[in-house]
Design a protein around this motif. Sequence first.
Motif, mmCIF file in Angstrom:
data_model
loop_
_atom_site.group_PDB
_atom_site.id
_atom_site.type_symbol
_atom_site.label_atom_id
_atom_site.label_comp_id
_atom_site.label_asym_id
_atom_site.label_seq_id
_atom_site.Cartn_x
_atom_site.Cartn_y
_atom_site.Cartn_z
ATOM 1 N N ALA A 129 35.143 39.970 63.943
ATOM 2 C CA ALA A 129 34.544 41.120 63.256
ATOM 3 C C ALA A 129 35.395 42.358 63.498
ATOM 4 N N LYS A 130 35.358 43.279 62.529
ATOM 5 C CA LYS A 130 35.994 44.580 62.709
ATOM 6 C C LYS A 130 35.186 45.631 61.961
ATOM 7 N N TRP A 131 35.264 46.855 62.448
ATOM 8 C CA TRP A 131 34.578 47.964 61.787
ATOM 9 C C TRP A 131 35.258 49.273 62.171
ATOM 10 N N SER A 132 35.048 50.260 61.329
ATOM 11 C CA SER A 132 35.634 51.581 61.556
ATOM 12 C C SER A 132 34.580 52.509 62.139
ATOM 13 N N ALA A 133 34.974 53.235 63.168
ATOM 14 C CA ALA A 133 34.083 54.211 63.805
ATOM 15 C C ALA A 133 34.895 55.017 64.805
ATOM 16 N N ASP A 134 34.402 56.209 65.121
ATOM 17 C CA ASP A 134 35.007 57.046 66.162
ATOM 18 C C ASP A 134 36.476 57.362 65.892
ATOM 19 N N GLY A 135 36.841 57.425 64.605
ATOM 20 C CA GLY A 135 38.210 57.779 64.247
ATOM 21 C C GLY A 135 39.208 56.654 64.413
ATOM 22 N N GLY A 136 38.732 55.429 64.516
ATOM 23 C CA GLY A 136 39.643 54.300 64.669
ATOM 24 C C GLY A 136 38.994 53.009 64.214
ATOM 25 N N THR A 137 39.576 51.891 64.618
ATOM 26 C CA THR A 137 39.086 50.572 64.212
ATOM 27 C C THR A 137 38.726 49.744 65.438
ATOM 28 N N TYR A 138 37.546 49.129 65.391
ATOM 29 C CA TYR A 138 37.119 48.198 66.433
ATOM 30 C C TYR A 138 37.374 46.767 65.949
ATOM 31 N N ARG A 139 37.833 45.919 66.858
ATOM 32 C CA ARG A 139 38.053 44.503 66.541
ATOM 33 C C ARG A 139 37.519 43.650 67.687
ATOM 34 N N ILE A 140 36.983 42.476 67.334
ATOM 35 C CA ILE A 140 36.488 41.583 68.377
ATOM 36 C C ILE A 140 36.558 40.137 67.901
ATOM 37 N N TRP A 141 37.041 39.274 68.781
ATOM 38 C CA TRP A 141 37.052 37.824 68.553
ATOM 39 C C TRP A 141 36.008 37.246 69.507
ATOM 40 N N LEU A 142 34.920 36.758 68.979
ATOM 41 C CA LEU A 142 33.776 36.369 69.796
ATOM 42 C C LEU A 142 33.971 35.011 70.464
ATOM 43 N N GLU A 143 33.449 34.908 71.684
ATOM 44 C CA GLU A 143 33.254 33.607 72.316
ATOM 45 C C GLU A 143 31.769 33.296 72.201
ATOM 46 N N ASP A 144 31.465 32.212 71.511
ATOM 47 C CA ASP A 144 30.083 31.804 71.311
ATOM 48 C C ASP A 144 30.030 30.280 71.305
ATOM 49 N N ALA A 145 28.877 29.737 70.992
ATOM 50 C CA ALA A 145 28.726 28.277 71.013
ATOM 51 C C ALA A 145 29.712 27.603 70.070
ATOM 52 N N GLN A 146 29.973 28.232 68.926
ATOM 53 C CA GLN A 146 30.870 27.631 67.940
ATOM 54 C C GLN A 146 32.311 27.592 68.447
ATOM 55 N N SER A 147 32.784 28.691 69.032
ATOM 56 C CA SER A 147 34.160 28.721 69.536
ATOM 57 C C SER A 147 34.323 27.819 70.757
ATOM 58 N N LEU A 148 33.298 27.796 71.630
ATOM 59 C CA LEU A 148 33.381 26.941 72.814
ATOM 60 C C LEU A 148 33.380 25.465 72.440
ATOM 61 N N GLU A 149 32.624 25.108 71.412
ATOM 62 C CA GLU A 149 32.609 23.704 71.005
ATOM 63 C C GLU A 149 33.985 23.268 70.506
ATOM 64 N N ALA A 150 34.666 24.149 69.775
ATOM 65 C CA ALA A 150 36.023 23.822 69.313
ATOM 66 C C ALA A 150 36.939 23.555 70.509
ATOM 67 N N LYS A 151 36.789 24.346 71.553
ATOM 68 C CA LYS A 151 37.609 24.169 72.756
ATOM 69 C C LYS A 151 37.226 22.886 73.494
ATOM 70 N N LEU A 152 35.933 22.626 73.601
ATOM 71 C CA LEU A 152 35.472 21.435 74.309
ATOM 72 C C LEU A 152 35.932 20.152 73.626
ATOM 73 N N LYS A 153 36.055 20.181 72.315
ATOM 74 C CA LYS A 153 36.557 19.011 71.596
ATOM 75 C C LYS A 153 38.014 18.733 71.962
ATOM 76 N N VAL A 154 38.793 19.789 72.114
ATOM 77 C CA VAL A 154 40.193 19.623 72.517
ATOM 78 C C VAL A 154 40.271 19.055 73.929
ATOM 79 N N ILE A 155 39.444 19.570 74.825
ATOM 80 C CA ILE A 155 39.432 19.096 76.212
ATOM 81 C C ILE A 155 39.026 17.630 76.271
ATOM 82 N N GLN A 156 37.985 17.280 75.546
ATOM 83 C CA GLN A 156 37.531 15.891 75.521
ATOM 84 C C GLN A 156 38.584 14.984 74.892
ATOM 85 N N GLY A 157 39.209 15.453 73.819
ATOM 86 C CA GLY A 157 40.217 14.645 73.131
ATOM 87 C C GLY A 157 41.425 14.333 73.991
#
Length: 652
Positions: free
Chosen positions: A597-625
């Motif tokens: 996600a990204k948004w504009s505020a406070d005279g600049g841009t905020y950006r964030i790449w979330l760690e959540d169940a969906q991202s962790l599952e992608a990682k866990l599949k690699v570990i298991q594989g």
Amino acid sequence: MDKRKGSTHARSRGRVEGQSGHPGSSRRKGRPMTTGRGRNGRSGTRHAKKVNRARKRRNKILFVMIIILLIMILAAGAVFFKRYGSSNEEADKEQYYGIENSDDLALIINNEVVKKEESSAESSSDSSTDSVIPGKVFDGQYYVAYQVLRDKINSRFYWDANERVLLYTLPDGNVSVSENSSEYTAVNETKSEDYVILKTDGDIAYIALPFIQEYTNMEYSVEQEPNRAIITSKWGEIETAEVKKDTQVRYLGGVKSPILTEVKKSDKVTVLEDEDDWMKVATADGYVGYIKTKFLKNQKKEKTSRDFTEPVYSDMTEDHSINMAWHNVTNAAANNAVQQVLASTSGLTTIAPTWFSLADTEGNISSIADADYVNYAHTAGLEVWAVFRDFHGGTNSYDETYETLRYTSKRAKLEDQVVAAAVAAGVDGINLDFELISSKCGVHYVQLVRELSVKCHQNNLVFSVDNYVPQSYNSHYDLKEQGIVADYVVIMAYDEHTEGSYEAGSVASISYLQDGIEKTLKKVSADKVIAGIPFFTRLWFETAKSPEQLSEEAGTEAASYPNKVSSKALGMEEAAQSVVNAGATAQWDEKTQQNYAKWSADGGTYRIWLEDAQSLEAKLKVIQGNKLAGVAEWSLGREESSVWKLISQYVN
């Protein structure tokens, strides 16, 4: 009448005798008579002489031309021979081997001639090796420089230039040798040899070849004129060939290259490289050079081996997959939170509290270990692997860690203290997390890993080691050696972008994890590898740099980035809430396998790449594989409670 007749006769005789044959002419006194008939006779004679003279001139010219032609042919032949003919010049063998003094020993290791400039600075740990002679002869015994020994023969030998001691770590303890001594200690037993084991030249240590062989799967032979040792420490498939006829081995491929040595018909050589008309070969007596391909026959592959038993280090790996969570304990009072942080977890096998750290550069440690904490974890069915760090304690810099680890006595002190504290608290293992290791400190750090592993196993403690994702700049952590002596090698597959990064980015993209695992598995077996994943991310804020800022950064790495960035670490729930609070919507990013996600505020841009169940599952599949030993999470208390059930589906 008679008188007239006489006169007539006289005139007639006088004409016949005195005239030249032309009526009316009289003989000129002193002019020689000629033969032939009149004017035509004299002209023919002159013509003949002229022809003779011309012939002589032509012969002279032809002779000169022949001489010139011969000279040109000889000159051309000389040029041709100089360019294409074989040279009989012999190579300067001492120069070839880099021998400068009578006590220098040339080394040919695994069919490579070792020159002094080839030894790496990292292997010397504390000094440059530009002036290191690879080998020496002392009192008739043959020695190898420590730097060369580490780089090219056996990296497990360790030289402490400060305390003047050579170490070799076995599964049950150290072999220790002091300089200029024929005695040594093998764990707790004193032994001796009939030669001096360790000689020194300033800070450069030289180790006797027969002593090296006692602990190394190697063979060697020695030749004279010049002094050289031919060492083989790599075994497996090689290519050999037989010499067809007596010929020469040359320094380089080409008939003009100097001759290194002569080889005889039926001699056997090792083929190193095929360069069409020439083959790079190694001879049995230590010459590495080139032979014409047509002079070799019977090329074939051969297997080489040697009977040798490699030391087997104790292995305390578990009989189940590891699900370990680090618990960031910042002070003794924080130990009381163990019940709270474990309340919502499930499927954990191990908890790793951050309890031990370096207190100073003398080898002392600080500890906030708590036996009650351990007892509670054991009651909950968890093992406790106490974390030992070189930061967030009394020391917090690369130089301080280096100053501590480069002394054998200081290492021994901290090893003994941390093991004693771990045993006193009743923990099940030690998790080594030294992150301030410079390249010059690498050899000392790896020796710490060896020694601490032995002492942990002697006290029934599981030993694991934390590492960054492998990169060229952190290769001195030596994952291969860790994989041999430690029970588990943990790869912290996060901090892809950190607080100090010049641009916003993911903390742990899927490719970062994949790359880390792939590189690690080239050095360590999968059943010893634990992949670390984050329970946090970073919220980034960026603004365009002003012309003044760009001017100030000119010539620096930061100048390559147009935006000024800052960030703060957020736990999983806090990060998700920041997106909601901003009124933004996160979307799945296929490249990072994260919601972004990204948004504009406070005279600049905020950006964030979330760690959540969906991202962790992608990682866990690699570990298991990749069939790894397990997973580790940084850190307890920052996760969404729902992730534990997800992790248990992939790690069991």
